[in-house]
Structure formats: C-alpha cells, structure tokens
Enzyme design. Structure first.
Site, short mmCIF file in Angstrom:
data_model
loop_
_atom_site.label_atom_id
_atom_site.label_comp_id
_atom_site.label_asym_id
_atom_site.label_seq_id
_atom_site.Cartn_x
_atom_site.Cartn_y
_atom_site.Cartn_z
N SER A 239 87.11 109.27 92.79
CA SER A 239 87.45 110.61 92.31
C SER A 239 86.28 111.17 91.50
O SER A 239 85.17 111.23 92.01
CB SER A 239 88.76 110.57 91.53
OG SER A 239 89.30 111.86 91.38
N ASP A 355 94.53 112.62 101.84
CA ASP A 355 94.19 112.94 100.46
C ASP A 355 94.24 114.46 100.32
O ASP A 355 93.33 115.17 100.75
CB ASP A 355 92.79 112.43 100.14
CG ASP A 355 92.41 112.61 98.67
OD1 ASP A 355 93.15 113.32 97.95
OD2 ASP A 355 91.38 112.06 98.24
N HIS A 386 94.90 109.80 97.86
CA HIS A 386 93.70 109.82 97.02
C HIS A 386 93.30 108.41 96.60
O HIS A 386 94.13 107.61 96.18
CB HIS A 386 93.98 110.67 95.78
CG HIS A 386 92.77 110.99 94.97
ND1 HIS A 386 91.63 111.57 95.52
CD2 HIS A 386 92.49 110.83 93.65
CE1 HIS A 386 90.73 111.75 94.57
NE2 HIS A 386 91.23 111.31 93.44
#
Length: 635
Positions: A239, A355, A386
């Site tokens: 991320s 995602d 994710h």
C-alpha cells in the site's frame, strides 16, 4: 525426475496450468536456471563467490545460524540528513532510521539491505469522521469536512518497526526502516506525494552508499557511517509502503537495485479520481488527499501548524478540486507513472485483481512504463483484494539476484504469475506475459432490452435507438445487478456460457450518452450472471469481473470539464480496470451501465436521466483465444 517449476512453486503444477500458459519449449528455457546447483554452498557459474557463511540453494539465500542468531543481531538508530527543508526552519530535514543487521557485520562482513519506509510506523489519526461528505450535487462546491488532529506525538520511541526482519536478516541481509517526513521522529512536513517523500528515502540509500550523512541524534553532529553496507538496496512494502519504493525509484538513485511494491498507489489522480470523476477508493468513501494528509500526521506537534498552512492549505486545498475532478498539474506532480522514465531498479510487483482500494491499473500501467525503460519486470497477481505479497521464494530469488549478485536465472523466469481461481496464493500459474499472449480484444454490442437483461452481439444491430435509466444512488451496484428489471440501470449480457472463458487484460467501453442535467456520474460494471447469492458488499469479488467510472463532462479532455447540454449526447470512451479471470461455464458475462455508484462516487439527488444510444455504444473484451474462443463458448 527433476521438476521444471521454480522452487517457490509446488512440484506438481496446479491443474489449471495448461499449454496455453507457457509452451513446453519455453518452459524448458525459462526454468532451466532454476534447478538446484550441485553444491548448495557454491554460487552458480558466472557469479562472484559470496563470502561465508552465505548459502545459496535453488537460487535463493538460505537461513544460516550465523545470520539467524538473534542474540548477535546489531540494532542501531540514527537520523539521515536529506537535501530538502520542507518545514522551512532553515535547516535540512533529517529522517529517523533504524537498522537491524546480522552479527557477522561486526567482524567486517558487508551485507546488502532490504529497506521499508512508511508514514504509518508511528501511528495514525484514530478519528474515523474525517472523510468528505459525499452527499453533493455534481458541480457544486464541496461541503466542509472535519479536520484531523493526527496521532499523538511520541518522542520516546526507540524502535521504528520489526517488519521484514524475520524474513531477511537470517538470510544475510540487513533490514532498514525509516519514517516519512513529518511522521514519527522524522523532521519536515507530510506532503502526500510531494517530492520530499521521494527524496527522503533517496537520502537513506545515499547514506548506505556513503553519499549522505547520518547522525546519532536528531540535531547533533556525531556521525554514523554505514561501513557494513555493500551499497546494494532492495525495497518492499504494501500500500503506501509499496508506493514509496516506486517514488524513490523514479529519482534513479544509485544503489537501489530492486523493488517489490505490493498494491502500490502509483498515481494519486487514479487513486482519488477516475476519468474526470471524483471517485473514492473502495472502502473509504469520501477520502481524498487532504484526508490522508491528516490521517498520517504523527510528527512533532509544534511543526504541524506550519505544515497545515504550507502544505494542506496552500498546496493540497488549492489543487484538490472536488467540484470538477479534472486533471491538473497538482495531480501530475503526484503521478509516478508519469515519472517512470527515471526508474532503473528491477521490479517485481504484486497486486490483487479485486483490489478496489488501490486498483490493479496502478500496477499494470507502471509495469508497462518500467518495461519500456529496458528494466526487468515481473508481475504477480492474485484474485483477492488489497495487499498480498508474492510467495517468499519469488521475493528471495529477486533479492538474491539483484542484491547478492547470484546469477539464478530470474531474468528468464516467466514475466507473469497469476493465482488461478481457488488456488493458494503460494501456487501461482506462470505465463509468458500479462496480459496473456493469446488474448485479443473482442468487440461486443448491446442489444435492446437493458431495463431487464438485453443481449450482447458480435456485430452492431442497426436502428435500435436509445434506452434510458434514472439515477438513484440509493440503489447499490449489487442490487442493480440482481434486479430482474430496473429503471435505474441498463444491463446487457451474453447467453449462458457452455464452456469457460478466460479474460486477460483491459476491457474498454464506448458509451454514447445524453444527460437530463449539466453533470452526471457514469458507472460501468462487468458482472457474472446470475449474481452470486453469497456476496458480502461492494468489496466482495463474487459477481464482479471488473468495473470503471467516468465523467461525461470530460469526454474530450481530462483537464477541462465541458458542462453537458441536456439531451445532447457525447461519446465517453474509457478503460475498465484490468483483470485476469476465468468465467465458468453456466455464467453469463454482463455489461451494466448506471449512474451514481454509492460505494465510490458522489451522491447527487436521485432523478438525473441518462439516455444511452445503443447504436453508438460498444465494449471491447480481452478474451484469451479471441473471438473464436468466445464464440465456441456460446450456445
């Protein structure tokens, strides 16, 4: 019998690996270099001999006692001086760094580094009420939102993080962490994509190569040198922590040899906007750049007011534009895909095809851009959401090759790995490339009947005219897809498949649409029908093949919105998110067109009418085997 599979894959390939994945001849060439060496302690031919006690087996650095002895690990913390002064105090900002290295470095052994940097290490704002209200008429000034206070400043922290340590120090790598500017014990201001977020980790890599200065205290003059470092650095993270390796790689810093970004946000415009439309990242309705700015504040309290003015007010709020969603220089400065020409580090990148937070186009577009530089790129995809690192063996081969210099043949490995439906993430299927080399775009055209379920045809059906839908944000996408009939969406589908259809790549839609108002949301979902009964909300991958959003006002240009003339159609052409999915027999592939998407877009009052010209609308679907394969799968 010796397996042809790379050592991170199971000895027996999953049943979904067929000839279409990689031809046998190519497999032989690809995997020949992946077999174990005759002597595990001996580096492959053409590789400089590694110092004891390194052990290389199957092209991977192994855990060895001298490195794994935690009682001998050396831990230190320092501050590295950067080349910028983002808090305007007249002095270059220093960033907080910690190091964990194996015991033999005390005796002179030099080791490479696995490095992770983040704005999250010191904590985040616990207030969940910071998001922008999304109940907003399109084109109106955005309503105000609650401002965040950030996380409490903790000056007593002595350790940044322990991530990566257990994986890499026992294999002979040092692990380094740093805190982003304006967070934790690092000086400076948070900028969310500003240049200082690229230059801060660059300074740390420069320090590891003897080109920047490190100090024992935040404001002292006693220096710390990385005499134990070979200067070769690999970065990884997920991320935001996966975004920053890409950010620093765009600087072309010497010593950054490899990056493994997982679910990275490679473009802030693509993260918070979509084809001119204000669109939230999935699961964070109303988030925007300034919300993330508030969320990660954890640095010195006395600096925050200045940063709020210099960054949040003078830069972010002036560039944000939640009224039009247009592309601007504010966004291009925060687009690492646009800056990708500077990337020289070999890249193994990972993403989930479902995602809906950081969407998979971030990774596929960046991979294309980096590959154009002549840089090695390998891609790992799974079917989840994710996050989700590649198997540790893939990462190990990557770092062993580029940080230790072992010629393990990783450059000849398949360029793409996809975890097939139902398979474990540790058992991806290899392919020669992504999209699948045999994928070709197949044009499909809507057939009248979309308020119930119309058809999709291989050729345009002339003279159909138009069909209409009425916007109602109170209807979720899942509700619209399951409805047998609805005035709030148009749905067109293939007949029921008699054989599986493999989709690989990026679908594109071209929709000729008129609006009853000067502005309207446009949302498109590609779905499986019948819609599964066990879905658990908008982030659940069941039923969703892919999706996309656009602002019809930006049909001609992302930079300039042109208000719609009620009743006058425009043609909006845009890509949906990339995918690689096998749609099973018994399903129908459906194209659903609607207006406001309650989980992603702004929420105007219901009632806007969209008129879709069927004669001027189409979809291109990436099918492995092309039109022939899709045709054979249909009754």
């Amino acid at each position: 019998m010796t397996s042809l599979a790379p050592s991170f894959l199971p000895t027996v390939m999953p049943s979904t690996l067929r000839a279409a994945a990689i031809p046998a001849a190519l497999l032989l060439g690809v995997f020949a270099a992946c077999r174990p060496s005759a002597s595990p302690a001996t580096a492959p031919a053409g590789t400089a001999a590694l110092p004891a006690p390194y052990i290389i087996t199957d092209g991977q650095s192994q855990v060895v006692p001298a490195f794994a002895d935690t009682t001998q690990w050396i831990r230190e913390r320092l501050w590295v001086e950067t080349e910028f002064d983002s808090d305007s105090d007249g002095k270059r900002d220093r960033v907080h760094v910690d190091v964990t290295r194996p015991g033999p470095t005390a005796a002179g052994l030099k080791v490479p580094v696995v490095y992770e940097t983040s704005p999250y290490f010191a904590g985040t704002d616990p207030d969940e009420g910071l998001y922008w209200p999304v109940k907003q008429e399109l084109g109106d000034t955005a309503p105000t939102r609650k401002l965040g206070k950030g996380a409490p400043f903790n000056p007593g922290r002595t350790r940044i993080a322990n991530s990566q340590v257990r994986n890499w120090v026992p294999r002979g790598f040092a692990v380094v962490h740093s805190e982003s500017p304006g967070t934790g014990l690092s000086q400076g201001c948070v900028t969310i994509g500003g240049m200082n977020e690229s230059l801060a980790p660059k300074a740390v890599i420069d320090w590891l190569n003897g080109r920047a200065k490190g100090f024992t205290t935040i404001d002292g003059s006693a220096e710390v040198k990385a005499t134990w470092s070979t200067g070769k650095v690999g970065m990884t993270g997920t991320s935001f922590n996966g975004t920053l390796p890409v950010a620093v790689a765009t600087t072309g810093v010497k010593g950054l040899e490899a990056i493994i970004p997982v679910s990275p946000n490679n473009s802030y415009y693509r993260y918070y906007r979509s084809n001119g439309l204000v669109r939230s990242p999935g699961g964070y309705l109303g988030e925007d750049v300034d919300v993330l700015y508030d969320f990660v504040q954890s640095g010195r309290t006395e600096t925050r007011a200045l940063c709020h003015q210099k960054v949040r007010a003078d830069i972010i709020w002036k560039g944000l534009d939640r009224r039009t969603g247009d592309l601007s220089d504010f966004w291009t400065k925060r687009d690492y895909i646009e800056q990708a020409k500077g990337i020289k580090a070999a890249m193994l990148t990972a993403h989930g095809f479902n995602d809906w937070n950081v969407m998979p186009s971030h990774t596929t577009l960046m991979a294309d851009a980096v590959r154009a530089n002549g840089v090695p790129v390998q891609m790992y995809f799974h079917q989840g959401g994710h996050g989700g690192e590649p198997p540790i063996g893939m990462m190990n081969r990557w770092f062993t090759r580029y940080l230790l210099g072992v010629n393990n043949g990783v450059e000849r490995d398949p360029r793409s790995y996809v975890v097939r439906e139902g398979a474990a993430r540790t058992s991806p299927t290899p392919y020669a490339a992504y999209p699948h080399p045999d994928a070709a775009l197949v044009s499909l055209y809507p057939v009248k009947g979309g308020t119930q379920v119309g058809g999709l045809a291989f050729a345009p059906v002339a003279g159909q005219g138009s069909e209409v839908l009425t916007d109602d944000v109170n209807q979720s996408g899942a509700q619209l897809a399951t409805a047998a009939s609805s005035k709030n969406r148009l749905l067109y589908a293939t007949p029921e498949l008699k054989a599986p259809v493999h989709l690989s790549g990026t679908a594109r839609v071209s929709i000729r649409v008129a609006s009853s108002k000067a502005a309207a949301n446009l949302s498109v979902w590609l779905v499986e029908l019948p819609w599964p009964a066990n879905t658990r909300g908008a982030m659940d991958p069941n039923g969703i093949i892919t999706r996309g959003w656009a602002d019809p006002q930006n049909a001609k240009s992302l930079r300039v919105s042109e208000p719609l003339v009620p009743g006058q159609p425009v043609t909006v052409t845009f890509d949906l998110e990339p995918d690689d999915q096998i749609v099973p027999a018994g399903k129908r592939i459906g194209l659903m067109i609607f207006s406001s998407d309650k989980d992603f877009t702004l929420w105007p009052a219901p009632g806007t009418v969209l008129t879709v010209d069927l004669d001027g609308s189409s979809m291109s679907l990436p099918v492995v085997g092309g039109k022939g394969a899709l045709n054979r799968a249909l009754p």
